[in-house]
Design a protein around this motif. Structure first.
Motif, PDB file in Angstrom:
ATOM      1  N   LEU A  75       2.611  11.075  55.925  1.00  9.57           N
ATOM      2  CA  LEU A  75       3.849  11.784  56.242  1.00  9.57           C
ATOM      3  C   LEU A  75       4.024  13.006  55.342  1.00  9.57           C
ATOM      4  O   LEU A  75       4.494  14.066  55.786  1.00  9.57           O
ATOM      5  CB  LEU A  75       5.043  10.829  56.098  1.00  9.57           C
ATOM      6  CG  LEU A  75       6.396  11.349  56.599  1.00  9.57           C
ATOM      7  CD1 LEU A  75       6.325  11.766  58.062  1.00  9.57           C
ATOM      8  CD2 LEU A  75       7.488  10.309  56.382  1.00  9.57           C
ATOM      9  N   GLY A  76       3.604  12.860  54.080  1.00  9.36           N
ATOM     10  CA  GLY A  76       3.662  14.004  53.179  1.00  9.36           C
ATOM     11  C   GLY A  76       2.788  15.149  53.660  1.00  9.36           C
ATOM     12  O   GLY A  76       3.181  16.323  53.595  1.00  9.36           O
ATOM     13  N   ARG A  77       1.602  14.833  54.131  1.00 12.46           N
ATOM     14  CA  ARG A  77       0.711  15.876  54.644  1.00 12.46           C
ATOM     15  C   ARG A  77       1.294  16.532  55.897  1.00 12.46           C
ATOM     16  O   ARG A  77       1.202  17.750  56.078  1.00 12.46           O
ATOM     17  CB  ARG A  77      -0.656  15.281  54.963  1.00 12.46           C
ATOM     18  CG  ARG A  77      -1.441  14.824  53.745  1.00 12.46           C
ATOM     19  CD  ARG A  77      -2.806  14.277  54.156  1.00 12.46           C
ATOM     20  NE  ARG A  77      -3.629  15.317  54.789  1.00 12.46           N
ATOM     21  CZ  ARG A  77      -4.761  15.064  55.456  1.00 12.46           C
ATOM     22  NH1 ARG A  77      -5.183  13.813  55.584  1.00 12.46           N
ATOM     23  NH2 ARG A  77      -5.445  16.052  55.985  1.00 12.46           N
ATOM     24  N   LEU A  78       1.902  15.718  56.758  1.00  4.79           N
ATOM     25  CA  LEU A  78       2.529  16.288  57.952  1.00  4.79           C
ATOM     26  C   LEU A  78       3.645  17.249  57.579  1.00  4.79           C
ATOM     27  O   LEU A  78       3.814  18.310  58.203  1.00  4.79           O
ATOM     28  CB  LEU A  78       3.082  15.164  58.839  1.00  4.79           C
ATOM     29  CG  LEU A  78       2.057  14.217  59.473  1.00  4.79           C
ATOM     30  CD1 LEU A  78       2.774  13.106  60.229  1.00  4.79           C
ATOM     31  CD2 LEU A  78       1.107  14.960  60.407  1.00  4.79           C
ATOM     32  N   ASP A  79       4.398  16.912  56.560  1.00  5.37           N
ATOM     33  CA  ASP A  79       5.498  17.774  56.140  1.00  5.37           C
ATOM     34  C   ASP A  79       5.018  19.071  55.485  1.00  5.37           C
ATOM     35  O   ASP A  79       5.816  19.980  55.267  1.00  5.37           O
ATOM     36  CB  ASP A  79       6.425  17.013  55.191  1.00  5.37           C
ATOM     37  CG  ASP A  79       7.375  16.093  55.939  1.00  5.37           C
ATOM     38  OD1 ASP A  79       7.577  16.319  57.145  1.00  5.37           O
ATOM     39  OD2 ASP A  79       7.912  15.153  55.325  1.00  5.37           O
ATOM     40  N   GLU A  80       3.746  19.134  55.176  1.00  2.79           N
ATOM     41  CA  GLU A  80       3.165  20.373  54.663  1.00  2.79           C
ATOM     42  C   GLU A  80       2.617  21.242  55.782  1.00  2.79           C
ATOM     43  O   GLU A  80       2.039  22.297  55.527  1.00  2.79           O
ATOM     44  CB  GLU A  80       2.054  20.036  53.663  1.00  2.79           C
ATOM     45  CG  GLU A  80       2.573  19.379  52.380  1.00  2.79           C
ATOM     46  CD  GLU A  80       1.445  18.860  51.514  1.00  2.79           C
ATOM     47  OE1 GLU A  80       0.264  18.925  51.964  1.00  2.79           O
ATOM     48  OE2 GLU A  80       1.728  18.388  50.400  1.00  2.79           O
ATOM     49  N   GLY A  81       2.768  20.791  57.036  1.00  2.00           N
ATOM     50  CA  GLY A  81       2.354  21.606  58.166  1.00  2.00           C
ATOM     51  C   GLY A  81       1.077  21.183  58.846  1.00  2.00           C
ATOM     52  O   GLY A  81       0.603  21.853  59.754  1.00  2.00           O
ATOM     53  N   TRP A  82       0.517  20.057  58.440  1.00  2.00           N
ATOM     54  CA  TRP A  82      -0.741  19.579  59.020  1.00  2.00           C
ATOM     55  C   TRP A  82      -0.521  19.096  60.448  1.00  2.00           C
ATOM     56  O   TRP A  82       0.371  18.317  60.732  1.00  2.00           O
ATOM     57  CB  TRP A  82      -1.271  18.447  58.144  1.00  2.00           C
ATOM     58  CG  TRP A  82      -2.502  17.747  58.654  1.00  2.00           C
ATOM     59  CD1 TRP A  82      -3.637  18.296  59.144  1.00  2.00           C
ATOM     60  CD2 TRP A  82      -2.716  16.326  58.665  1.00  2.00           C
ATOM     61  NE1 TRP A  82      -4.559  17.340  59.473  1.00  2.00           N
ATOM     62  CE2 TRP A  82      -4.018  16.107  59.184  1.00  2.00           C
ATOM     63  CE3 TRP A  82      -1.948  15.230  58.279  1.00  2.00           C
ATOM     64  CZ2 TRP A  82      -4.560  14.830  59.334  1.00  2.00           C
ATOM     65  CZ3 TRP A  82      -2.481  13.960  58.421  1.00  2.00           C
ATOM     66  CH2 TRP A  82      -3.781  13.766  58.945  1.00  2.00           C
ATOM     67  N   LEU A  83      -1.336  19.593  61.364  1.00  2.00           N
ATOM     68  CA  LEU A  83      -1.366  19.084  62.733  1.00  2.00           C
ATOM     69  C   LEU A  83      -2.641  18.270  62.899  1.00  2.00           C
ATOM     70  O   LEU A  83      -3.724  18.831  63.081  1.00  2.00           O
ATOM     71  CB  LEU A  83      -1.345  20.235  63.734  1.00  2.00           C
ATOM     72  CG  LEU A  83      -0.015  20.954  63.935  1.00  2.00           C
ATOM     73  CD1 LEU A  83      -0.180  22.085  64.946  1.00  2.00           C
ATOM     74  CD2 LEU A  83       1.057  19.982  64.407  1.00  2.00           C
ATOM     75  N   PRO A  84      -2.544  16.942  62.825  1.00  2.00           N
ATOM     76  CA  PRO A  84      -3.741  16.112  62.833  1.00  2.00           C
ATOM     77  C   PRO A  84      -4.368  16.022  64.210  1.00  2.00           C
ATOM     78  O   PRO A  84      -3.714  16.244  65.241  1.00  2.00           O
ATOM     79  CB  PRO A  84      -3.216  14.752  62.391  1.00  2.00           C
ATOM     80  CG  PRO A  84      -1.813  14.731  62.914  1.00  2.00           C
ATOM     81  CD  PRO A  84      -1.308  16.134  62.747  1.00  2.00           C
ATOM     82  N   GLY A  85      -5.636  15.689  64.221  1.00  2.00           N
ATOM     83  CA  GLY A  85      -6.276  15.356  65.472  1.00  2.00           C
ATOM     84  C   GLY A  85      -5.840  13.967  65.911  1.00  2.00           C
ATOM     85  O   GLY A  85      -5.191  13.233  65.170  1.00  2.00           O
ATOM     86  N   ILE A  86      -6.195  13.597  67.121  1.00  2.00           N
ATOM     87  CA  ILE A  86      -5.868  12.253  67.615  1.00  2.00           C
ATOM     88  C   ILE A  86      -7.084  11.371  67.341  1.00  2.00           C
ATOM     89  O   ILE A  86      -8.120  11.498  68.001  1.00  2.00           O
ATOM     90  CB  ILE A  86      -5.538  12.277  69.112  1.00  2.00           C
ATOM     91  CG1 ILE A  86      -4.449  13.297  69.406  1.00  2.00           C
ATOM     92  CG2 ILE A  86      -5.105  10.894  69.583  1.00  2.00           C
ATOM     93  CD1 ILE A  86      -4.138  13.457  70.884  1.00  2.00           C
TER      94      ILE A  86
END
Length: 816
Positions: free
Chosen positions: A685-696
């Motif tokens: 969640l921390g990485r997502l809040d830094e703007g990361w758009l992960p792959g599926i």
């Protein structure tokens, strides 16, 4: 993260709050106790109140509105569920005691979160007699105990029977011992009180003087003299219809609701077990007030509604589980899978026939005591009301058939007369020779719909349904086990988008405060297992070919169990041999075809236990299974993201079961109650809040992204989640999209939110993708923003090939 509070008009998180904001944003609005969403935690000695308090900041950042807690009261030692409450007057010491509970409440308050508490009014735990002070007193004093009327005990039947001894009852009785001081009668680790003045002589002599009798566990099914939870003799039912019992069992919980503003509501476990659910709920509503959230754990049949007289906000959402998951099942796969199941098992039989036979079996075996007690009430009622003397041997089969004919778990007479009428008609069809007796029973029930006979019959019908259908037939009829779920209907192969929209509209109109769920502590397989299995409905031919080869190489002792085992293996892959063996052991015993809990067959149990190790020890087969799962994984992930978005954005209050914000592949309890790696979830969640758009991928961050985006939007823009209208796609692949609009409440006719998900992704890929399919947005506006990827939307009718290019779901919002 894209779509996090602070971007795209979603609003601030607690971490991103403006400096002038002195208190956190409260997830419960100013006019009601309704949270934006909930997050279920299974509290235990392994997840204490203190450890839960440490998770509150994570739940806050995730965007949920309230913690949905499993029961908090004192329960059996090492309980991983809390439904075996042994002392409802105090909080669980093992989970952290009152100090820990207060610390958890304080943590929730500091983050502006509410708390929904699970309560258990139907029964208490009596496995360890000394742990339950009320039960212990009853054993000491019998009918003279001040707590005798707390329990639903048939005192006229003689001493209270406790089915705790081994099968050889006489041998077990010879093994009884007395404690050193003579105050306790012991059977190995089990201890029971010796009433004052009843000592002296051998342990067996002492035993014969007590108000209870220790008997073989085998006698419990047919001779038990107290009402229990289903067939669980270690859970004794309490009579909350009595004001004194209600007050004693609810005093502590009601203290919390009165003192703690954080406690926003209660979830009532198993109301169908109560003598008068409606009366109980009215009393509870009066105690907690009109603004508290009140839910019931109630399985509704397809098309069934809660009784209109119940003062509740809704259910825990099994109906939504069936509807949302079903829209990702391809109905065209039904024919081949049905044909294969019949071919593989050698039996061509409808699920209705299997269910009816299973219900009759449990009524005549593990629930025979409840059926016979109901039959005794029937004999009394017929003699009293109609001066009819009907032989007991006629009444028992008539009551059995009547209980097996209900189309729902329970009727609520006099409101539920239609269900009773149906049950009588079904019973007459199966046993026309009992028509006269059934007519008399029917008349007696209608003459006194709140009498003892009606009460017993209605309490027992839910038990017969649950044990016969959920816990027997759902393990036998294994054509496509993604449908064999709590609240599901295996006969209905999938749900059309039209039906999904109709049920969502009805939910929004009738009970917008009901909960919706995809996974719970009671589901037979997690939402992601079902999402992956849904892919098989799109490729039935490929699946049948593989399973035919695999099952020939590694057969099991029973053919329908093979259907269940291979689907479960694929659905939960990768899974250890230990987990799979535990699951199959439970599943085979629930099916009761070649082994059972009551009549275990050693050689069969050993063969089933060895099967996972044999399969997973075959490197070539493991590689083949892994390759097949890899082949369907992407489609399964697409289904998982789709059903999660539809739940989180749709009508009702969505619940997130612990850990399911990532892909989580669990089977039935206790598999679905394993510890959750919250540290990994925090980090992602921390990485997502830094703007990361992960792959599926298998890591599951994409599901976390969808979950957090929708949960945060619900919490900080609640006005977007009013109203509901379908949004049909247009073009060659339109049937692969399911979409709806919301945010047109309070007189505003312009929708401001649209959720869209991909369905049947294998078929979509096979036809070459979306092509020219578009999604005409409501209002012809062009100022939409996609929250999950934090990107603007082009035009008022975006092409789905572009809108869903990165993820198979999208959540669109117009500015306030």
């Amino acid at each position: 993260m894209p779509g996090k509070p602070g971007s795209a008009s979603v609003g601030p998180t607690s971490g991103d709050a403006p400096e002038e904001q002195e208190t956190p944003t409260v997830a419960v609005d100013a006019t009601s106790s309704l949270p934006s969403s909930t997050y279920r935690l299974q509290l235990s000695k392994d997840l204490t109140f203190g450890e839960a308090a440490e998770l509150v900041d994570y739940l806050d950042t995730l965007g949920v509105g309230a913690l949905y807690a499993s029961p908090l009261l004192e329960s059996g030692s090492d309980s991983n569920h809390g439904y075996d409450v042994v002392d409802p007057t105090r909080v669980s010491a093992e989970r952290g005691g009152e100090e820990g509970r207060r610390a958890l409440v304080a943590a929730l308050r500091s983050h502006g979160l509410g708390m929904l508490i699970d309560i258990v009014p139907n029964h208490v735990g009596v496995e360890v007699a000394s742990a339950n002070p009320w039960w212990w007193d009853v054993l000491v004093h019998g009918r003279a105990s001040r707590y005798a009327h707390f329990f639903d005990i048939d005192w006229d039947a003689g001493p209270l029977l406790l089915p705790v001894l081994d099968a050889d009852e006489q041998k077990a009785l010879s093994e009884l011992t007395l404690s050193a001081d003579g105050t306790e009668l012991c059977y190995y680790e089990h201890a029971y009180p010796v009433a004052e003045g009843t000592g002296g002589g051998t342990p067996r002599d002492v035993h014969e003087r007590q108000h209870y009798r220790l008997v073989s566990w085998r006698r419990g099914a047919a001779e038990l003299t107290y009402r229990r939870f289903f067939d669980v003799s270690t859970l004794a039912a309490v009579r909350v219809e009595e004001p004194e019992v209600f007050e004693a069992t609810h005093r502590e919980v009601l203290r919390w609701t009165g003192e703690d503003d954080v406690v926003i509501g209660l979830r009532v476990d198993h109301p169908d077990g109560l003598s008068e659910p409606g009366g109980y709920l009215h009393r509870l509503r009066a105690a907690i007030g009109p603004r508290s959230w009140l839910l019931v754990e109630k399985i509704l049949g397809v098309g069934e509604a809660l009784p209109a007289s119940w003062p509740v906000d809704g259910t825990t959402g099994y109906d939504a589980l069936r509807e949302i998951g079903g829209v990702f099942v391809d109905p065209s796969g039904a024919g081949l899978l049905t044909q294969f199941a019949a071919e593989h098992t050698g039996v061509k039989e409808s699920v209705c026939a299997v269910e009816h036979r299973a219900r009759r079996e449990v009524a005549s075996t593990i629930l025979a005591a409840e059926v016979r007690r109901t039959a005794r009430e029937c004999v009394t009622a017929l003699e009293h009301c109609y001066a009819l003397t009907v032989p007991a041997e006629q009444v028992v089969p008539a009551i059995t058939e009547l209980l097996c004919g209900f189309p729902v778990y329970r009727s609520y007479l006099p409101e539920g007369r239609d269900a009773l009428d149906t049950a009588v008609a079904v019973a007459r069809t199966h046993r026309p020779d009992l028509a006269e007796t059934l007519a008399a029973v029917h008349a007696a029930l209608l003459a006194d719909p709140r009498g003892e006979l009606a009460t017993r019959l209605q309490q027992t019908s839910g038990m017969i349904m649950a044990k016969g259908v959920e816990d027997t037939a759902f393990y036998r009829w294994n054509r496509f086990v993604a449908l064999n779920e709590v609240g599901g209907d295996p006969a209905r192969f999938g749900v059309s988008p039209t039906e999904l929209h109709a049920t969502a509209l009805a939910r929004e109109a009738a009970r917008p405060a009901t909960m919706t769920s995809l996974s719970t502590h009671d589901t037979k397989r997690s939402e992601d297992v079902r999402a992956r299995l849904a892919v098989l409905s799109e490729i039935p031919g490929e699946w049948v070919e593989r399973m035919r080869r695999w099952s020939a190489r590694y057969p099991l002792p029973e053919r329908s169990l093979e259907l269940l085992a291979w689907q479960s293996l694929i659905g939960a892959w990768p899974i250890s041999a230990e987990r799979m063996a535990a699951y199959l052991g439970k599943a085979s015993k629930e099916a009761k075809l070649v082994t059972s809990h009551v009549e275990p067959v050693a050689e069969v149990d050993e063969s089933i236990a060895a099967w996972p190790g044999q399969v997973l020890g075959d490197d070539g087969l493991v590689a083949e299974i892994g390759a097949f799962v890899d082949r369907i994984a992407a489609a399964g992930w697409s289904n998982s993201l789709g059903q999660k978005l539809l739940q989180l954005a749709g009508p009702g209050v969505p619940d997130i079961y612990q850990g399911t914000e990532l892909f989580e592949y669990s089977l039935v309890d206790p598999d679905n109650r394993r510890p959750v790696d919250f540290a990994a979830r925090r980090a992602l969640l921390g990485r997502l809040d830094e703007g990361w758009l992960p792959g599926i991928d298998a890591e599951g961050a994409a599901k976390l992204l969808v979950t957090a985006s929708a949960a945060r939007l619900r919490r900080y823009r609640p006005e977007l989640f009013a109203g509901y209208r379908p949004v049909p796609a247009q073009g060659v692949a339109a049937h692969h999209a399911v979409a709806f609009a919301r945010g047109a409440g309070s007189g505003d006719r312009i929708s401001r939110l649209v959720a869209v998900a991909t369905r049947l992704p294998v078929g979509l890929a096979a036809r070459g993708g979306w092509g020219d399919t578009v999604l005409p947005l409501p209002g012809a506006a062009t100022d939409w923003h996609e929250i999950i990827t934090d990107t603007p939307v082009e035009g008022s009718a975006p092409q789905l090939s572009r809108l869903l290019a990165r993820y198979p779901v999208a959540l669109l919002v117009r500015p306030a």
